[in-house]
Design an enzyme around this catalytic site. Structure first.
Site, PDB file in Angstrom:
ATOM      1  N   PRO A   9       0.790  -1.230   0.000  1.00 43.84           N
ATOM      2  CA  PRO A   9       0.000   0.000   0.000  1.00 43.84           C
ATOM      3  C   PRO A   9       0.825   1.286   0.000  1.00 43.84           C
ATOM      4  CG  PRO A   9      -0.146  -1.119   2.128  1.00 43.84           C
ATOM      5  CD  PRO A   9       0.504  -2.072   1.161  1.00 43.84           C
ATOM      6  N   ASN A  10       0.337   2.227  -0.776  1.00 41.24           N
ATOM      7  CA  ASN A  10       0.867   3.594  -0.877  1.00 41.24           C
ATOM      8  C   ASN A  10       2.163   3.696  -1.668  1.00 41.24           C
ATOM      9  OD1 ASN A  10      -1.224   4.877   0.756  1.00 41.24           O
ATOM     10  ND2 ASN A  10      -0.342   3.711   2.453  1.00 41.24           N
ATOM     11  N   ARG A  17       4.507  10.985  -2.112  1.00 38.38           N
ATOM     12  CA  ARG A  17       4.411  10.582  -0.714  1.00 38.38           C
ATOM     13  C   ARG A  17       5.713  10.849   0.044  1.00 38.38           C
ATOM     14  NH1 ARG A  17       4.783   4.331   1.177  1.00 38.38           N
ATOM     15  NH2 ARG A  17       4.083   4.740   3.285  1.00 38.38           N
ATOM     16  N   TYR A  22      10.924   8.747   1.279  1.00 39.08           N
ATOM     17  CA  TYR A  22      10.854   7.724   0.226  1.00 39.08           C
ATOM     18  C   TYR A  22      11.444   8.167  -1.110  1.00 39.08           C
ATOM     19  CZ  TYR A  22       7.779   5.607   3.683  1.00 39.08           C
ATOM     20  OH  TYR A  22       7.271   5.084   4.846  1.00 39.08           O
ATOM     21  N   ASN A  73       7.922  -5.683  -1.010  1.00 36.19           N
ATOM     22  CA  ASN A  73       7.884  -4.585  -0.049  1.00 36.19           C
ATOM     23  C   ASN A  73       6.431  -4.518   0.424  1.00 36.19           C
ATOM     24  OD1 ASN A  73       7.775  -2.267   1.422  1.00 36.19           O
ATOM     25  ND2 ASN A  73       8.910  -1.008  -0.035  1.00 36.19           N
ATOM     26  N   ALA A  76       3.147  -0.862   4.764  1.00 35.75           N
ATOM     27  CA  ALA A  76       2.618  -0.830   6.136  1.00 35.75           C
ATOM     28  C   ALA A  76       2.185  -2.210   6.633  1.00 35.75           C
ATOM     29  CB  ALA A  76       1.457   0.150   6.227  1.00 35.75           C
ATOM     30  N   HIS A  79       4.166  -4.545   9.199  1.00 33.76           N
ATOM     31  CA  HIS A  79       4.126  -4.458  10.654  1.00 33.76           C
ATOM     32  C   HIS A  79       2.848  -5.045  11.268  1.00 33.76           C
ATOM     33  CE1 HIS A  79       7.344  -1.887   9.413  1.00 33.76           C
ATOM     34  NE2 HIS A  79       6.500  -1.048   8.837  1.00 33.76           N
ATOM     35  N   ASP A  86       1.874 -15.821   6.374  1.00 28.33           N
ATOM     36  CA  ASP A  86       1.384 -17.180   6.128  1.00 28.33           C
ATOM     37  C   ASP A  86       1.375 -17.510   4.635  1.00 28.33           C
ATOM     38  OD1 ASP A  86       1.100 -17.672   8.803  1.00 28.33           O
ATOM     39  OD2 ASP A  86      -1.078 -17.461   8.854  1.00 28.33           O
ATOM     40  N   GLU A  97      12.637  -9.396   1.427  1.00 24.25           N
ATOM     41  CA  GLU A  97      11.821  -8.240   1.821  1.00 24.25           C
ATOM     42  C   GLU A  97      12.644  -6.973   1.621  1.00 24.25           C
ATOM     43  OE1 GLU A  97       9.452  -8.439   5.545  1.00 24.25           O
ATOM     44  OE2 GLU A  97      10.531  -6.624   6.063  1.00 24.25           O
ATOM     45  N   HIS A  99      12.706  -2.640   1.898  1.00 23.86           N
ATOM     46  CA  HIS A  99      12.113  -1.374   2.347  1.00 23.86           C
ATOM     47  C   HIS A  99      12.978  -0.239   1.845  1.00 23.86           C
ATOM     48  CE1 HIS A  99       9.226  -3.378   4.839  1.00 23.86           C
ATOM     49  NE2 HIS A  99      10.201  -4.166   5.228  1.00 23.86           N
ATOM     50  N   SER A 101      13.064   2.788   3.102  1.00 27.43           N
ATOM     51  CA  SER A 101      13.621   3.469   4.277  1.00 27.43           C
ATOM     52  C   SER A 101      14.228   2.435   5.230  1.00 27.43           C
ATOM     53  CB  SER A 101      12.515   4.254   4.990  1.00 27.43           C
ATOM     54  OG  SER A 101      11.539   3.367   5.511  1.00 27.43           O
ATOM     55  N   ARG A 106      13.398   3.898  12.543  1.00 26.65           N
ATOM     56  CA  ARG A 106      12.190   4.719  12.518  1.00 26.65           C
ATOM     57  C   ARG A 106      11.340   4.439  13.769  1.00 26.65           C
ATOM     58  NH1 ARG A 106       9.389   4.711   6.843  1.00 26.65           N
ATOM     59  NH2 ARG A 106       8.287   6.430   7.883  1.00 26.65           N
ATOM     60  N   ARG A 110       7.460   0.347  13.509  1.00 28.37           N
ATOM     61  CA  ARG A 110       7.964  -0.114  12.200  1.00 28.37           C
ATOM     62  C   ARG A 110       9.120  -1.100  12.359  1.00 28.37           C
ATOM     63  NH1 ARG A 110       5.553   3.343   8.394  1.00 28.37           N
ATOM     64  NH2 ARG A 110       5.123   5.395   9.283  1.00 28.37           N
TER      65      ARG A 110
HETATM   66  C1  DQA Z   1       8.205   0.987   3.797  1.00 26.11           C
HETATM   67  C2  DQA Z   1       8.315   1.168   5.311  1.00 26.11           C
HETATM   68  C3  DQA Z   1       6.965   0.945   5.986  1.00 26.11           C
HETATM   69  O1  DQA Z   1       7.085   1.129   7.390  1.00 26.11           O
HETATM   70  C4  DQA Z   1       5.947   1.920   5.461  1.00 26.11           C
HETATM   71  O2  DQA Z   1       4.685   1.679   6.034  1.00 26.11           O
HETATM   72  C5  DQA Z   1       5.873   1.951   3.987  1.00 26.11           C
HETATM   73  C6  DQA Z   1       7.112   1.862   3.199  1.00 26.11           C
HETATM   74  C7  DQA Z   1       9.506   1.334   3.076  1.00 26.11           C
HETATM   75  O3  DQA Z   1       9.630   0.958   1.911  1.00 26.11           O
HETATM   76  O4  DQA Z   1      10.379   1.992   3.635  1.00 26.11           O
HETATM   77  O5  DQA Z   1       4.809   2.125   3.399  1.00 26.11           O
HETATM   78  O6  DQA Z   1       7.906  -0.377   3.528  1.00 26.11           O
END
Ligand code: DQA
Length: 147
Positions: A9-10, A17, A22, A73, A76, A79, A86, A97, A99, A101, A106, A110
């Protein structure tokens, strides 16, 4: 070798954003980079983005029998999502995985990742380069599957 790259998401809002966290580059630039890296490395790739937890579970399930590895990735959902953990365990594909950031420095909420419990590696804090490193890692990690 075929990889699924899954963004949560996002991440479709990259560039707009919180650019201080980011970066200024948008989602299309990320897709371009991943496409270029995979073409260069001779890897087939399919990229997905979803803002919905269940849809991410569906995408992970659909990787079974189709992909040799997953770069994810979960954003959110990292977390909060036992369902994504699963699903990764269910398909049992090597997953990395990523990220953008550095989640380890943080907010405390997170700093824990459910999906990481089913991943062979976590890469955080390298921005877009983290996706390139994840692809290169999987290329080394699953050489017997390279076709
Ligand atoms: C993220 C880190 C997450 O905590 C956050 O909710 C994101 C982006 C990252 O790529 O740094 O949406 O996954």
């Amino acid at each position: 070798m075929k990889l699924f790259v899954i963004n949560g998401p996002n991440l479709n809002m990259l560039g707009i954003r919180e650019p201080g966290i980011y970066g200024a580059q948008n989602y299309e630039s990320l897709m371009q980079l991943i496409g270029d890296v995979c073409t260069r490395e001779g890897i087939e790739v399919q990229c997905f983005q979803s803002n919905h937890e269940g849809e991410i579970v569906d995408i992970i399930q659909s990787a079974y029998g189709k992909a040799d590895g997953i770069v994810i990735n979960p954003a959110a959902y990292t977390h909060t999502s036992v369902a994504i953990l699963d699903a990764l365990k269910a398909v049992a594909l090597p997953a990395v995985e990523v990220h953008l950031s550095d989640i380890s420095v943080r907010e405390s909420f997170r700093q824990f990742s459910y999906p990481a419990l089913a991943c062979v590696k976590q890469i955080a804090g390298l921005g877009f380069e983290g996706y390139e490193k994840a692809v290169l890692f999987l290329k080394e990690y699953i050489p017997s599957l390279v076709k």
